[in-house]
Design a protein around this motif. Structure first.
Motif, mmCIF file in Angstrom:
data_model
loop_
_atom_site.group_PDB
_atom_site.id
_atom_site.type_symbol
_atom_site.label_atom_id
_atom_site.label_comp_id
_atom_site.label_asym_id
_atom_site.label_seq_id
_atom_site.Cartn_x
_atom_site.Cartn_y
_atom_site.Cartn_z
ATOM 1 N N GLU A 1 -14.415 -1.263 9.399
ATOM 2 C CA GLU A 1 -14.714 -2.577 8.459
ATOM 3 C C GLU A 1 -13.535 -2.678 7.293
ATOM 4 N N TRP A 2 -13.366 -1.040 6.785
ATOM 5 C CA TRP A 2 -12.436 -1.061 5.528
ATOM 6 C C TRP A 2 -11.258 -1.075 6.044
ATOM 7 N N ILE A 3 -10.891 -0.402 7.197
ATOM 8 C CA ILE A 3 -9.460 -0.520 7.658
ATOM 9 C C ILE A 3 -8.929 -2.221 7.820
ATOM 10 N N ALA A 4 -10.052 -3.055 8.316
ATOM 11 C CA ALA A 4 -9.804 -4.436 8.634
ATOM 12 C C ALA A 4 -9.641 -4.990 7.216
ATOM 13 N N ALA A 5 -10.195 -4.607 6.287
ATOM 14 C CA ALA A 5 -10.026 -5.113 4.913
ATOM 15 C C ALA A 5 -8.953 -4.637 4.095
ATOM 16 N N GLY A 6 -8.163 -3.664 4.713
ATOM 17 C CA GLY A 6 -6.903 -3.156 3.938
ATOM 18 C C GLY A 6 -7.187 -2.438 2.750
ATOM 19 N N ILE A 7 -8.218 -1.625 2.841
ATOM 20 C CA ILE A 7 -8.831 -0.892 1.665
ATOM 21 C C ILE A 7 -7.960 0.428 1.369
ATOM 22 N N PHE A 8 -7.544 0.874 2.454
ATOM 23 C CA PHE A 8 -7.026 2.326 2.527
ATOM 24 C C PHE A 8 -5.464 2.030 1.964
ATOM 25 N N GLU A 9 -4.835 1.047 2.475
ATOM 26 C CA GLU A 9 -3.618 0.779 2.115
ATOM 27 C C GLU A 9 -3.468 0.145 0.649
ATOM 28 N N ASN A 10 -4.385 -0.505 0.244
ATOM 29 C CA ASN A 10 -4.383 -1.114 -1.284
ATOM 30 C C ASN A 10 -4.535 -0.041 -2.157
ATOM 31 N N LEU A 11 -5.479 0.925 -1.633
ATOM 32 C CA LEU A 11 -5.886 2.123 -2.598
ATOM 33 C C LEU A 11 -4.588 3.069 -2.863
ATOM 34 N N GLU A 12 -3.763 3.394 -1.711
ATOM 35 C CA GLU A 12 -2.591 3.979 -1.670
ATOM 36 C C GLU A 12 -1.518 3.433 -2.824
ATOM 37 N N GLN A 13 -1.439 1.999 -2.533
ATOM 38 C CA GLN A 13 -0.649 1.247 -3.380
ATOM 39 C C GLN A 13 -1.185 1.375 -4.984
ATOM 40 N N ILE A 14 -2.330 1.134 -5.299
ATOM 41 C CA ILE A 14 -2.895 1.170 -6.733
ATOM 42 C C ILE A 14 -2.542 2.571 -7.219
ATOM 43 N N CYS A 15 -2.630 3.611 -6.566
ATOM 44 C CA CYS A 15 -2.482 5.095 -6.926
ATOM 45 C C CYS A 15 -0.749 5.107 -7.255
ATOM 46 N N LEU A 16 0.028 4.546 -6.438
ATOM 47 C CA LEU A 16 1.353 4.798 -6.570
ATOM 48 C C LEU A 16 1.843 4.127 -7.873
ATOM 49 N N GLU A 17 1.160 2.894 -8.091
ATOM 50 C CA GLU A 17 1.428 2.177 -9.283
ATOM 51 C C GLU A 17 0.995 2.802 -10.352
ATOM 52 N N ALA A 18 -0.138 3.582 -10.489
ATOM 53 C CA ALA A 18 -0.803 4.254 -11.502
ATOM 54 C C ALA A 18 0.055 5.263 -11.905
ATOM 55 N N TYR A 19 0.844 6.018 -11.015
ATOM 56 C CA TYR A 19 1.505 7.028 -11.208
ATOM 57 C C TYR A 19 2.737 6.683 -11.814
ATOM 58 N N ASP A 20 3.366 5.376 -11.043
ATOM 59 C CA ASP A 20 4.628 5.039 -11.803
ATOM 60 C C ASP A 20 4.446 4.580 -13.240
ATOM 61 N N ARG A 21 3.382 4.033 -13.593
ATOM 62 C CA ARG A 21 3.156 3.517 -14.979
ATOM 63 C C ARG A 21 2.934 4.788 -15.858
ATOM 64 N N ILE A 22 2.503 5.896 -15.472
ATOM 65 C CA ILE A 22 2.026 6.902 -16.385
ATOM 66 C C ILE A 22 3.022 8.056 -16.366
ATOM 67 N N GLU A 23 3.569 8.328 -15.435
ATOM 68 C CA GLU A 23 4.469 9.438 -14.951
ATOM 69 C C GLU A 23 5.884 9.067 -14.852
ATOM 70 N N GLY A 24 5.966 7.926 -13.975
ATOM 71 C CA GLY A 24 7.402 7.549 -13.322
ATOM 72 C C GLY A 24 7.907 8.040 -12.147
ATOM 73 N N LEU A 25 7.986 7.087 -11.095
ATOM 74 C CA LEU A 25 8.563 7.724 -9.802
ATOM 75 C C LEU A 25 10.025 7.771 -9.960
ATOM 76 N N ASP A 26 10.516 8.805 -9.127
ATOM 77 C CA ASP A 26 11.966 8.920 -9.212
ATOM 78 C C ASP A 26 12.353 8.281 -7.812
ATOM 79 N N LEU A 27 12.699 6.871 -8.063
ATOM 80 C CA LEU A 27 13.218 6.181 -6.779
ATOM 81 C C LEU A 27 14.655 6.368 -6.651
ATOM 82 N N GLU A 28 15.356 6.882 -7.583
ATOM 83 C CA GLU A 28 16.828 6.999 -7.224
ATOM 84 C C GLU A 28 17.121 7.995 -6.469
#
Length: 277
Positions: free
Chosen positions: A74-101
């Motif tokens: 049920e949670w996979i069909a709702a896309g929860i795991f992928e959304n959780l990963e995306q939110i964690c990445l955005e939080a990390y980028d906002r606080i520490e910053g991702l080195d995308l270069e």
């Protein structure tokens, strides 16, 4: 003892719970058995991920193995795991910053004894069933995306779908990106692809002594996957969507753990660990 420390489990669950869609009861009489709490299922899935335990082994009086699998789907069909990963990445980028270069890509082959959609003959395990994960990280080793495929797939053809995981950041990408790769990607096809994408590259040369460069961080991330999560060390899931869900959940744990570790010396919060994790 919990499978993960509470300073990781609590924020992970708080965000996961917020993503769970409301339940609509379709029972005509409303007299079915009470629904097992989502937190119970979540804790069981964390045990499956970290300990690599079978669903039947961790089922008990609180919930059955069938309930764990059904709620997981049920949670996979709702896309929860992928959304959780995306939110964690955005939080990390906002606080520490991702080195995308600086991006690093590398493949990792693990056992897949149960076969399935992403299993194939492993070239490093006497032709037994295996799965390859093509992992994309930033310059500090934070996992950005992963593509799973049968173990007999070459690294080079998986490079393009792996780099396409950058689309999760939309148009917020640096102007100059350097991709760091090992000798398995040393080919004209790889260079042509990177040129088409407008990326620079640093690729180890075939036939020469090992050149480490800046890509060692992706090797460390692969070690985090296989040493910290037994479910990823031996892939027993036959469906690709379930495997992807566990990879996304593992990446979320890694990102939160790295964020807490790096923010420990610069930030203060109520449930901050007593010592640097």
């Amino acid at each position: 003892m919990p499978a993960l420390p509470l300073f990781i489990m609590d924020p992970l669950w708080d965000q996961f719970e917020a993503l769970i869609p409301p339940i609509v009861d379709h029972h005509p009489l409303g007299c079915h058995r009470p629904r097992v709490a989502d937190r119970v299922i979540f804790d069981k899935l964390i045990q499956v991920l970290v300990l690599g335990a079978a669903y039947e082994k961790i089922s008990d009086s609180t919930c059955s193995a069938t309930t764990i699998r059904r709620r997981r789907d049920e949670w996979i069909a709702a896309g929860i795991f992928e959304n959780l990963e995306q939110i964690c990445l955005e939080a990390y980028d906002r606080i520490e910053g991702l080195d995308l270069e600086n991006l690093c890509v590398d493949g990792c082959i693990v056992k897949a004894p149960c076969g399935g959609e992403i299993a194939g003959k492993s070239p490093v395990d006497r032709g037994k069933q295996g799965t390859k994960r093509s992992v994309l990280t930033d310059g500090n080793g934070i996992p950005i995306g992963c593509v799973a495929a049968p173990a007999n797939r070459n690294d080079s053809p998986l490079l393009q779908p792996t780099l396409e995981k950058l689309s999760r950041f939309g148009f917020h990408l640096p102007d100059h990106i350097t991709v760091h790769l090992d000798a398995g990607y040393d080919s004209a096809k790889t260079r042509g692809l990177l040129t088409e994408l407008g990326c620079d590259w640093q690729i180890s040369t075939k036939g020469e002594p090992l050149q480490t460069g800046a890509r060692w961080v992706v090797e460390r991330t692969n070690a985090w996957h296989t040493r910290g999560f037994k479910k990823l060390l031996i892939c027993t899931e036959r469906r690709a969507c379930v495997n992807d869900a566990f990879i996304a959940l593992a990446n979320s744990v890694i990102i939160i753990r790295r964020l807490i570790r790096q923010a420990w010396v610069t930030h203060r919060w109520d449930n901050r660990p007593d010592r640097k994790p």
